[in-house]
Enzyme design. Structure first.
Site, PDB file in Angstrom:
ATOM      1  N   ASP A 253      84.333  64.600  -9.389  1.00 24.97           N
ATOM      2  CA  ASP A 253      83.212  65.542  -9.529  1.00 24.97           C
ATOM      3  C   ASP A 253      83.811  66.949  -9.630  1.00 24.97           C
ATOM      4  OD1 ASP A 253      82.012  63.113  -8.648  1.00 24.97           O
ATOM      5  OD2 ASP A 253      80.336  64.206  -7.734  1.00 24.97           O
TER       6      ASP A 253
ATOM      7  N   LYS B 100      76.001  67.063 -13.413  1.00 26.71           N
ATOM      8  CA  LYS B 100      75.524  67.081 -12.018  1.00 26.71           C
ATOM      9  C   LYS B 100      74.961  68.462 -11.695  1.00 26.71           C
ATOM     10  CE  LYS B 100      77.597  66.730  -7.370  1.00 26.71           C
ATOM     11  NZ  LYS B 100      78.821  66.367  -6.626  1.00 26.71           N
TER      12      LYS B 100
ATOM     13  N   LYS C  73      73.543  63.246 -12.298  1.00 26.53           N
ATOM     14  CA  LYS C  73      73.611  63.147 -10.830  1.00 26.53           C
ATOM     15  C   LYS C  73      72.881  64.354 -10.245  1.00 26.53           C
ATOM     16  CE  LYS C  73      76.819  63.148  -6.881  1.00 26.53           C
ATOM     17  NZ  LYS C  73      78.211  62.991  -6.444  1.00 26.53           N
TER      18      LYS C  73
END
Length: 216
Positions: free
Chosen positions: A89, A151, A180
């Protein structure tokens, strides 16, 4: 709805100890969460705890500000893989994006994706700092760079995920890139609404509460 296979069980606060990370991993195994998301320094320890489970190991790169050099982020990503990470991430360079340098952001994402190959790359755009046009530009950069996910948030900015932002992100991502949502997801009803909007991962430190609270 079974929420556990959408949850990245997350612990990124600066005070997290090795014991805290071990507990997090054991909770993820017990509740069959899809992944844990932890700081890079704890990857080896977490890998040993998760070794006989199906729980994936995610970590963060360029976190939480995103302002490191591309080279530093690439090194960090390779190092994370060497220490057992399954998923990355990463935080984009927010200032570069806001300065109109979308190409810089796209190239950086592409470099990190190249470095990690078939491993999952989630691109954190930190929506709380961006205009709608900047959010769109960030999503397009991630898509062009072959990221797997876009995300919403680090959880360390001025705000977390919102339904409106996820809606906007979904318009750009379509079915070519997953989404996400993270930051502020603390109850089951909110989690389900995100999934209905097309989110396929939820980053939350409230995962146990989400899966153990009774359905309405």
């Amino acid at each position: 709805m079974q929420l556990n296979q959408f949850i990245d069980h997350t612990l990124l606060k600066p005070t997290a100890t090795p014991e805290d990370i071990e507990s997090l991993c054991k909770e993820a195994i017990a509740h069959q969460f899809i992944a844990v998301c932890i700081p890079p320094s704890y990857l080896k320890h977490a890998k040993s705890v998760l070794k006989d489970s199906n729980v994936k190991l995610a970590t963060v790169i360029g976190f939480p500000l995103g302002a490191m050099t591309t080279e530093a982020k690439v090194f960090e990503a390779k190092d994370a893989l060497a220490n057992g990470a399954d998923e990355i991430d990463m935080v984009i360079n927010i200032g570069m994006l806001k300065g109109g340098e979308a190409n810089y952001v796209e190239n950086e994402i592409a470099e990190i994706k190249k470095a990690i190959g078939s491993k999952i790359l989630k691109v954190i755009i930190e929506t709380c700092y961006l205009t709608d046009a900047e959010k769109e530009a960030a999503c397009e950069a991630a898509l062009n760079a072959n990221a797997d996910f876009v995300k919403t948030s680090t959880g360390f900015g001025t705000g977390g995920a919102t339904f409106e932002d996820v809606d906007l992100m979904k318009r750009i991502a379509g079915d070519k890139m997953q989404i996400k949502a993270s930051g502020g997801i603390k109850d089951r009803e909110t989690a389900i609404k995100y999934l209905e909007l097309g989110v396929s991962r939820l980053g939350t430190s409230s995962g146990i509460k989400l899966v153990t609270s009774e359905e309405n």
